[in-house]
Design an enzyme around this catalytic site. Structure first.
Site, PDB file in Angstrom:
ATOM      1  N   LYS A   1      75.247  32.340  38.397  1.00 13.84           N
ATOM      2  CA  LYS A   1      75.145  32.512  36.953  1.00 13.84           C
ATOM      3  C   LYS A   1      76.061  31.525  36.227  1.00 13.84           C
ATOM      4  CE  LYS A   1      72.091  35.762  36.271  1.00 13.84           C
ATOM      5  NZ  LYS A   1      70.878  35.524  35.465  1.00 13.84           N
TER       6      LYS A   1
ATOM      7  N   TYR B   1      75.994  35.521  43.612  1.00 13.33           N
ATOM      8  CA  TYR B   1      75.311  35.874  42.372  1.00 13.33           C
ATOM      9  C   TYR B   1      76.127  35.420  41.164  1.00 13.33           C
ATOM     10  CZ  TYR B   1      73.792  38.664  38.405  1.00 13.33           C
ATOM     11  OH  TYR B   1      73.390  39.058  37.151  1.00 13.33           O
TER      12      TYR B   1
ATOM     13  N   SER C   1      75.875  36.792  33.155  1.00 14.05           N
ATOM     14  CA  SER C   1      76.451  38.010  33.732  1.00 14.05           C
ATOM     15  C   SER C   1      77.962  38.005  33.615  1.00 14.05           C
ATOM     16  CB  SER C   1      76.065  38.120  35.209  1.00 14.05           C
ATOM     17  OG  SER C   1      76.764  39.176  35.839  1.00 14.05           O
TER      18      SER C   1
END
Length: 324
Positions: free
Chosen positions: A145, A141, A117
């Protein structure tokens, strides 16, 4: 050679599965259906219903289906929600990836494409993000990643794992009318659901230092994204040189205001978006260069903004009803 697509019943994963099938590559899906849908998996493609957190299940799947490579799309993908649920995010994205890599090592599966991402960059202070732009994730998040990328890197050093990670921003559109974005947090579903429910879509801030005052981002068609995953997988399968990371970026970006105007034109629904306050932390512009991916992964923006909107709208309407 069979490729395992984790999260292959989701919006992005299901498009990856279709792109693999179009290239004649055997495909198996592993998905817990927490956000994916069984109906998104094409007929004839095996679906293993379960989680990457279930190590024995992952191990059995790799063995029983003679898996030679993995495209790892599964994960908890809601950056904003991850701030309220950090442990859940790390369990899904870090522990799950560790389980997957452990099973791959045990079964001698030595190739993986990781769906990463652009959230790893946080809010970069540059006009155009490259793979070397400093990483400063601002959510669990994004952090999860980046940790995933580190795990692939370290497994590569330790075991010779062949890998690459694909970083991207906002994915839109549909490559097939029977698969559409079901996320409750993404822009297109929010706008379409508002229109189908008779509500007015909203823009968060129109006073940014951009041409029309609204935020500018990369918006990528999901079919282009899926195609890049497959090219990466084929390079790994053919033992061709590949970079550890690639940005899948447009190079110029699109504003939220431009998207709203395109939605009005494509849908035929005349509306003026409501203007709400800025969301804290939203940068004016985040756009990435896709030059490296263009060189190695045949990365191109094959769809215009109108085509992105039209394909997404047609798939959403084919699903029927208002709301999600």
């Amino acid at each position: 050679m069979n490729w395992l697509v984790t999260g292959g019943a989701g919006y992005i994963g299901a498009h990856v599965v279709r792109a693999l099938e179009a290239e004649g590559l055997g495909t198996v899906v592993l998905d817990d259906l927490s956000s994916g849908r069984r109906a998104f998996v094409p007929e004839g493609v095996p679906l293993v219903h379960g989680s990457i957190l279930d190590g024995p299940l992952v191990d059995r799947t790799l063995h029983e289906y003679d898996i030679a490579g993995v495209i790892h799309v599964a994960g908890f993908k809601y950056a904003g929600v991850s701030v309220q649920q950090p442990l859940h995010t790390y369990r899904q994205n870090v522990t799950g990836t560790a389980n997957l890599l452990a099973a791959m090592q045990e079964r001698g599966v030595e190739r993986i494409v990781f769906s990463s991402s652009a959230a790893v960059y946080g809010t970069p202070d540059v006009d155009l993000v490259t793979e070397d732009t400093p990483k400063s994730p601002e959510s669990p998040y994004g952090e999860s990643k980046l940790i995933g990328e580190w795990m692939l890197r370290d497994q590569g050093v330790a075991t010779g794992l062949a890998h690459t990670s694909l970083r991207y921003f906002n994915v839109v559109g549909s490559g097939t009318p029977d698969v559409y974005d079901v996320s409750p947090h993404n822009l297109f579903p929010l706008v379409f659901d508002a229109l189908l429910d008779g509500r007015t879509p909203r823009i968060n801030g129109d006073d940014y230092p951009t041409p029309d005052g609204t935020c500018v981002r990369d918006y990528l068609h999901v079919a282009d994204l899926a195609a890049a995953h497959v090219v990466a997988a084929k390079r790994l399968a053919d033992d061709l040189p590949i970079e550890p990371v690639y940005n899948l970026g447009s190079g110029d970006g699109v504003s939220v205001g431009e998207i709203m105007r395109a939605v009005a034109e494509v849908t035929g629904i005349d509306f003026t978006p409501e203007i709400a306050a800025r969301r804290p932390g939203d940068p004016a512009r985040i756009v990435a260069s896709g030059e490296l991916a263009a060189r190695d992964l045949d990365w191109r923006m094959r769809y215009s903004l109108a085509e992105m909107v039209r394909s997404a709208w047609e798939a959403r309407r084919a699903a029927g009803g208002g709301g999600s």
